[in-house]
Design a protein around this motif. Structure first.
Motif, PDB file in Angstrom:
ATOM      1  N   ASP A  93       0.847  -1.189   0.000  1.00  0.00           N
ATOM      2  CA  ASP A  93       0.000   0.000   0.000  1.00  0.00           C
ATOM      3  C   ASP A  93       0.880   1.236   0.000  1.00  0.00           C
ATOM      4  N   ARG A  94       0.331   2.325   0.452  1.00  0.00           N
ATOM      5  CA  ARG A  94       1.042   3.595   0.447  1.00  0.00           C
ATOM      6  C   ARG A  94       2.085   3.667   1.563  1.00  0.00           C
ATOM      7  N   ILE A  95       2.950   4.670   1.465  1.00  0.00           N
ATOM      8  CA  ILE A  95       3.957   4.925   2.491  1.00  0.00           C
ATOM      9  C   ILE A  95       3.590   6.223   3.198  1.00  0.00           C
ATOM     10  N   HIS A  96       3.556   6.177   4.525  1.00  0.00           N
ATOM     11  CA  HIS A  96       3.259   7.368   5.318  1.00  0.00           C
ATOM     12  C   HIS A  96       4.514   7.799   6.070  1.00  0.00           C
ATOM     13  N   LEU A  97       4.663   9.087   6.214  1.00  0.00           N
ATOM     14  CA  LEU A  97       5.817   9.682   6.885  1.00  0.00           C
ATOM     15  C   LEU A  97       5.341  10.434   8.109  1.00  0.00           C
ATOM     16  N   SER A  98       6.082  10.299   9.202  1.00  0.00           N
ATOM     17  CA  SER A  98       5.714  11.006  10.428  1.00  0.00           C
ATOM     18  C   SER A  98       6.963  11.563  11.093  1.00  0.00           C
ATOM     19  N   THR A  99       6.745  12.548  11.959  1.00  0.00           N
ATOM     20  CA  THR A  99       7.827  13.166  12.719  1.00  0.00           C
ATOM     21  C   THR A  99       7.644  12.834  14.192  1.00  0.00           C
ATOM     22  N   ASP A 100       8.586  13.246  14.996  1.00  0.00           N
ATOM     23  CA  ASP A 100       8.503  12.967  16.430  1.00  0.00           C
ATOM     24  C   ASP A 100       7.287  13.604  17.074  1.00  0.00           C
ATOM     25  N   ASP A 101       6.805  14.685  16.477  1.00  0.00           N
ATOM     26  CA  ASP A 101       5.625  15.343  17.046  1.00  0.00           C
ATOM     27  C   ASP A 101       4.331  14.835  16.422  1.00  0.00           C
ATOM     28  N   SER A 102       4.415  13.647  15.802  1.00  0.00           N
ATOM     29  CA  SER A 102       3.236  12.919  15.286  1.00  0.00           C
ATOM     30  C   SER A 102       2.532  13.633  14.143  1.00  0.00           C
ATOM     31  N   ILE A 103       3.250  14.426  13.373  1.00  0.00           N
ATOM     32  CA  ILE A 103       2.685  15.010  12.158  1.00  0.00           C
ATOM     33  C   ILE A 103       2.832  13.995  11.033  1.00  0.00           C
ATOM     34  N   TRP A 104       1.692  13.588  10.437  1.00  0.00           N
ATOM     35  CA  TRP A 104       1.692  12.535   9.431  1.00  0.00           C
ATOM     36  C   TRP A 104       1.412  13.112   8.054  1.00  0.00           C
ATOM     37  N   SER A 105       2.004  12.489   7.043  1.00  0.00           N
ATOM     38  CA  SER A 105       1.700  12.832   5.656  1.00  0.00           C
ATOM     39  C   SER A 105       1.994  11.606   4.800  1.00  0.00           C
ATOM     40  N   GLU A 106       1.413  11.594   3.621  1.00  0.00           N
ATOM     41  CA  GLU A 106       1.650  10.498   2.689  1.00  0.00           C
ATOM     42  C   GLU A 106       2.675  10.948   1.670  1.00  0.00           C
ATOM     43  N   ILE A 107       3.620  10.072   1.339  1.00  0.00           N
ATOM     44  CA  ILE A 107       4.586  10.426   0.305  1.00  0.00           C
ATOM     45  C   ILE A 107       4.331   9.563  -0.926  1.00  0.00           C
ATOM     46  N   GLU A 108       4.638  10.106  -2.074  1.00  0.00           N
ATOM     47  CA  GLU A 108       4.358   9.435  -3.338  1.00  0.00           C
ATOM     48  C   GLU A 108       5.367   8.319  -3.592  1.00  0.00           C
ATOM     49  N   VAL A 109       4.849   7.151  -3.999  1.00  0.00           N
ATOM     50  CA  VAL A 109       5.720   6.036  -4.378  1.00  0.00           C
ATOM     51  C   VAL A 109       5.933   6.105  -5.890  1.00  0.00           C
TER      52      VAL A 109
END
Length: 266
Positions: A93-109
């Protein structure tokens, strides 16, 4: 945590296959050649179970839920390539990216060619939150198994975590890895897969053991779908009458009484 007493281990499978082959009930009494034959048949049966043919009435194979782990891969500042786990077999499926402060986003494969082009072009020095990712095969001369790595772009400007679901290539059963994947619910299916492999490789036929395996396989597929499949596929109503104007969030619990709308939140 204790394992179910009805689960199978590598030694249980050795005993079952060896008994079918006429080697006796206890694998510890087998000769070196008998044990080698037994273990080779278990390998064949395991592959039949983990990657089965389509069950009767279906056109595609079933992918076991227990072969779909979630990977959480930490990426670091200024590092753009990362080796994936040895059992990695494909992105589901998709790849999600997060930071230590729990900000999430989806990155394009995307593909490796596109990322290499950006790295070598005018954007070669770009840094920031990764926007693109690609999976590539690590070159091999045949001395090692097929392995994969992940590329990101632009160059990370800090630490992030990538989360994704992938297909796992199962491990071989050994003395130190004695428990098959799938656990107790699929134990009989794996056992009959190994016996079907023994039947085919020792007797050169598909008979009762193969028929039993296919019966157990259908039961295991049904169980896996029921126990681990999605419990909801989302809203499936008709919003042509204007109900859609209230938004997707109210699609599940809409109730009106005397013209007053209730959504269960008050």
């Amino acid at each position: 945590m204790a394992e179910s007493g009805l689960s199978l281990t590598r030694n249980d499978l050795r005993n079952a296959v060896g008994f079918y082959a006429g080697f006796g009930l206890d694998y510890s009494t087998y000769s070196a050649d008998q044990l080698a034959i037994t273990d080779k048949i278990i390998d064949i049966g395991s592959r039949k179970f983990y990657h089965p043919a389509p069950i009767p009435g279906e056109k595609t194979t079933h992918t076991w839920s227990f072969l779909q782990p979630v990977m959480r891969l930490g990426i670091s500042e200024d590092v753009v390539d990362y080796d994936l786990p040895d059992d990695y077999g494909g992105l589901l499926d998709r790849i999600h990216l997060s930071t230590d402060d729990s900000i999430w986003s989806e990155i394009e494969v995307t593909n490796a060619t596109r990322i290499l082009s950006k790295r070598q072009g005018g954007l070669s020095t770009a840094t920031g939150r990764p926007e693109l990712a690609a999976i590539q095969v690590i070159p091999s001369t045949g001395e090692t198994p097929t392995r994969y790595s992940l590329m990101v772009w632009p160059t990370p400007d800090q630490s992030y975590t990538l989360s994704f679901v992938y297909t796992s290539n199962p491990y071989q059963l050994t003395a130190s890895a004695a428990y098959p994947l799938g656990g107790q619910p699929h134990a009989e299916t794996l056992r009959t897969a190994c016996l079907a492999a023994a039947e085919q490789n020792l007797n050169d036929e598909r008979g009762l053991q193969y028929a039993e395996f296919m019966e157990r396989l259908a039961a295991s597929v049904h169980f896996d779908r029921q126990a681990n499949g999605p419990k909801s596929l989302g809203y499936n109503g008709d919003r042509s009458g204007g109900g859609g104007s209230r938004g997707m969030g109210r699609g599940w619990n809409e109730v009106t009484y005397n013209g007053t709308f209730y959504d269960g939140t008050s």
